[in-house]
Design a protein around this motif. Structure first.
Motif, PDB file in Angstrom:
ATOM      1  N   GLN A 193       0.827  -1.206   0.000  1.00  0.00           N
ATOM      2  CA  GLN A 193       0.000   0.000   0.000  1.00  0.00           C
ATOM      3  C   GLN A 193       0.863   1.259   0.000  1.00  0.00           C
ATOM      4  OE1 GLN A 193      -2.342  -0.680   3.522  1.00  0.00           O
ATOM      5  NE2 GLN A 193      -3.850  -1.975   2.481  1.00  0.00           N
ATOM      6  N   THR A 194       1.962   1.244   0.756  1.00  0.00           N
ATOM      7  CA  THR A 194       2.854   2.400   0.820  1.00  0.00           C
ATOM      8  C   THR A 194       3.534   2.647  -0.516  1.00  0.00           C
ATOM      9  OG1 THR A 194       3.260   1.997   3.183  1.00  0.00           O
ATOM     10  CG2 THR A 194       4.851   3.382   2.013  1.00  0.00           C
ATOM     11  N   VAL A 195       3.980   1.565  -1.144  1.00  0.00           N
ATOM     12  CA  VAL A 195       4.704   1.665  -2.421  1.00  0.00           C
ATOM     13  C   VAL A 195       3.745   1.920  -3.588  1.00  0.00           C
ATOM     14  CG1 VAL A 195       6.120   0.349  -4.058  1.00  0.00           C
ATOM     15  CG2 VAL A 195       6.635   0.278  -1.614  1.00  0.00           C
ATOM     16  N   GLY A 196       2.527   1.421  -3.464  1.00  0.00           N
ATOM     17  CA  GLY A 196       1.573   1.550  -4.559  1.00  0.00           C
ATOM     18  C   GLY A 196       1.795   0.544  -5.660  1.00  0.00           C
ATOM     19  N   GLY A 197       2.289  -0.630  -5.297  1.00  0.00           N
ATOM     20  CA  GLY A 197       2.540  -1.670  -6.295  1.00  0.00           C
ATOM     21  C   GLY A 197       3.040  -2.928  -5.633  1.00  0.00           C
ATOM     22  N   GLU A 198       3.347  -3.921  -6.454  1.00  0.00           N
ATOM     23  CA  GLU A 198       3.817  -5.209  -5.953  1.00  0.00           C
ATOM     24  C   GLU A 198       5.283  -5.145  -5.539  1.00  0.00           C
ATOM     25  OE1 GLU A 198       2.415  -8.137  -5.202  1.00  0.00           O
ATOM     26  OE2 GLU A 198       0.511  -7.095  -5.481  1.00  0.00           O
ATOM     27  N   LEU A 199       5.626  -5.951  -4.568  1.00  0.00           N
ATOM     28  CA  LEU A 199       7.003  -6.122  -4.109  1.00  0.00           C
ATOM     29  C   LEU A 199       7.312  -7.607  -4.064  1.00  0.00           C
ATOM     30  CD1 LEU A 199       6.873  -3.619  -1.120  1.00  0.00           C
ATOM     31  CD2 LEU A 199       8.254  -3.289  -3.180  1.00  0.00           C
ATOM     32  N   GLU A 200       8.596  -7.953  -4.118  1.00  0.00           N
ATOM     33  CA  GLU A 200       9.013  -9.346  -3.963  1.00  0.00           C
ATOM     34  C   GLU A 200       9.454  -9.562  -2.513  1.00  0.00           C
ATOM     35  OE1 GLU A 200      11.665 -11.064  -6.881  1.00  0.00           O
ATOM     36  OE2 GLU A 200      11.264  -9.383  -8.235  1.00  0.00           O
ATOM     37  N   PHE A 201       8.994 -10.655  -1.924  1.00  0.00           N
ATOM     38  CA  PHE A 201       9.321 -10.923  -0.517  1.00  0.00           C
ATOM     39  C   PHE A 201      10.007 -12.281  -0.375  1.00  0.00           C
ATOM     40  CE2 PHE A 201       5.802  -7.927  -0.248  1.00  0.00           C
ATOM     41  CZ  PHE A 201       6.244  -7.047   0.729  1.00  0.00           C
ATOM     42  N   ASP A 202      11.024 -12.315   0.489  1.00  0.00           N
ATOM     43  CA  ASP A 202      11.609 -13.556   0.977  1.00  0.00           C
ATOM     44  C   ASP A 202      11.457 -13.561   2.490  1.00  0.00           C
ATOM     45  OD1 ASP A 202      12.394 -14.523  -1.482  1.00  0.00           O
ATOM     46  OD2 ASP A 202      14.430 -13.737  -1.347  1.00  0.00           O
ATOM     47  N   TRP A 203      11.347 -14.768   3.083  1.00  0.00           N
ATOM     48  CA  TRP A 203      11.215 -14.889   4.529  1.00  0.00           C
ATOM     49  C   TRP A 203      12.274 -15.850   5.066  1.00  0.00           C
ATOM     50  CZ3 TRP A 203       7.077 -14.435   1.263  1.00  0.00           C
ATOM     51  CH2 TRP A 203       6.129 -13.432   1.539  1.00  0.00           C
ATOM     52  N   VAL A 204      12.842 -15.517   6.206  1.00  0.00           N
ATOM     53  CA  VAL A 204      13.704 -16.445   6.953  1.00  0.00           C
ATOM     54  C   VAL A 204      13.251 -16.421   8.399  1.00  0.00           C
ATOM     55  CG1 VAL A 204      15.723 -16.231   5.440  1.00  0.00           C
ATOM     56  CG2 VAL A 204      15.454 -14.653   7.367  1.00  0.00           C
TER      57      VAL A 204
END
Length: 407
Positions: free
Chosen positions: A324-335
């Motif tokens: 919502q802050t960026v106004g678009g999709e982001l790529e996420f990784d989790w550890v």
């Protein structure tokens, strides 16, 4: 919880070659047969953790590691895991086995420990089996720059002296800044806003909340605990305004609205950011959120492996708020747990949990890796306050961190 949490214990790691007697030493230190002992080299394959008390240091975590001379493809992986233990080690004990003598393995691990400025104790084990002369000890001392202590883990000769040496060698500032004690005076009132999740077991609060209550009591102040819906009424019922209101970060907006402007406000997660790490570095990471662009890559790191709910903070809410802050999709990784990648170059931001299950040295290590790779890092509480537009208010107890927002 009835015991001191793992992340609040002094971490003492035992290093040495295979069959040097590391596991036997842990059994001697704990006075229990908790580590598997065998004459077969390579019995210990993964780091093994044992909680105990060493007075007057208090609660400690003893870590048994695989041999630093392990061989083969699997052996190389075991050595790598052993070296990773250094990232969380507050005090290192290096064990030398007289039959093989002083080798490059001991020299290398001592050099690495000293390079990281970790307090170090060296011992020569198995003196019940081998005659170690004074001249030989002096030679090894000079080779390592240590004062090696002769011991026998089997007969317990020298073990009490080793415990005293551990006590005197333990770093004084390993715990870091108090969670909240230095922000309050005796007699102050602190209101803690503690939402109760439907999935939370009866009779249990999460660890940062419990630790904050204890720190308030330790500093002779008064703790008032309420749910978010009762905060306004609780504040009205107090005879004087509280020194501080501390909330779960996910309730920041409601709590900020109900808390008078002249009352300091922050969250448990932000308190943990300062207690376990470096608040200024993490505050700078919050500013970097505004520089994210669609399709940037974000790493979300959690220090524990908790059971995740449908609307999990790390897997669902934070990604949603960032999109919502960026106004678009982001790529996420989790550890999660002890995993943390050494190569961070692919990420534009790291989002870390409050680190209540990590010890301070491990969190500081993670921050140092992020700084070295020039990747901004922020923690949950700071991020939540920022995306909801109340970061300055949430940092009101910390003027230095507030100043970073103006730079």
């Amino acid at each position: 919880m009835q015991d001191t949490p793992k992340g609040s214990r002094l971490h003492i790691a035992i290093f040495g070659r295979r069959n040097a007697g590391k596991s036997s030493l842990i059994n001697a230190l704990t006075n229990q047969d908790i580590a598997l002992v065998s004459n077969i080299p390579g019995t210990t394959t993964d780091p093994v953790y044992k909680a105990m008390e060493i007075l007057p240091v208090g609660p400690v975590m003893i870590i048994d590691t695989a041999g630093i001379d392990d061989v083969g493809e699997l052996g190389a992986l075991r050595v790598e895991k052993t070296m990773q233990v250094l990232n969380k080690t507050d005090l290192a004990v290096v064990v030398i086995e007289p039959a093989a003598g002083l080798t490059e393995y001991e020299q290398n691990i001592v050099s690495e420990v000293q390079k990281r400025k970790i307090p170090l104790v060296g011992v020569i084990n198995k003196i019940d089996q081998f005659n170690v002369s004074v001249d030989l000890i002096k030679k090894w001392n000079e080779g390592l720059g240590l004062n090696l202590l002769p011991i026998s883990a089997k007969t317990r000769q020298g073990i009490e002296e080793l415990k005293r040496l551990i006590i005197t060698s333990a770093p004084e500032e390993w715990e870091g800044t108090p969670i909240i004690g230095d922000l309050i005076d005796p007699g102050d009132t602190v209101v803690l806003v503690v939402p109760i999740d439907l999935a939370a077991p009866k009779g249990r609060l999460i660890l940062p909340q419990v630790q904050t209550i204890r720190d308030i009591l330790d500093h002779d102040a008064c703790s008032v605990v309420v749910k978010e819906r009762e905060l306004k009424e609780a504040l009205e019922n107090l005879h004087r305004k509280p020194r501080l209101v501390v909330t779960d970060s996910q309730e920041f907006l409601k709590v900020a609205a109900d808390t008078p402007d002249d009352v300091l406000l922050t969250s448990f997660s932000i308190l943990m950011a300062r207690h376990k790490g470096d608040l200024e570095t993490l505050t700078a990471g919050a500013r970097a959120i505004d520089k994210l662009k669609p399709h940037d890559k974000v790493l979300i790191a959690e220090g524990c492996t908790h059971h995740r709910q449908a609307d999990d903070i790390g897997r669902v809410k934070i990604p949603r708020w960032l999109r919502q802050t960026v106004g678009g999709e982001l790529e996420f990784d989790w550890v999660s747990g002890g995993s943390f990648p050494s190569d961070l170059s692919q990420y534009q931001l790291i989002v870390h949990c409050g680190a209540c299950m990590l010890n301070r040295r491990e969190m500081l290590y993670r921050l140092s890796v992020a700084r070295e790779k020039q990747v901004p890092i922020v923690n949950y509480g700071l991020l939540i306050a920022h995306v909801h537009g109340i970061l300055r208010r949430a940092l009101s107890p910390f003027p230095l961190a507030q100043m970073l927002l103006d730079e």
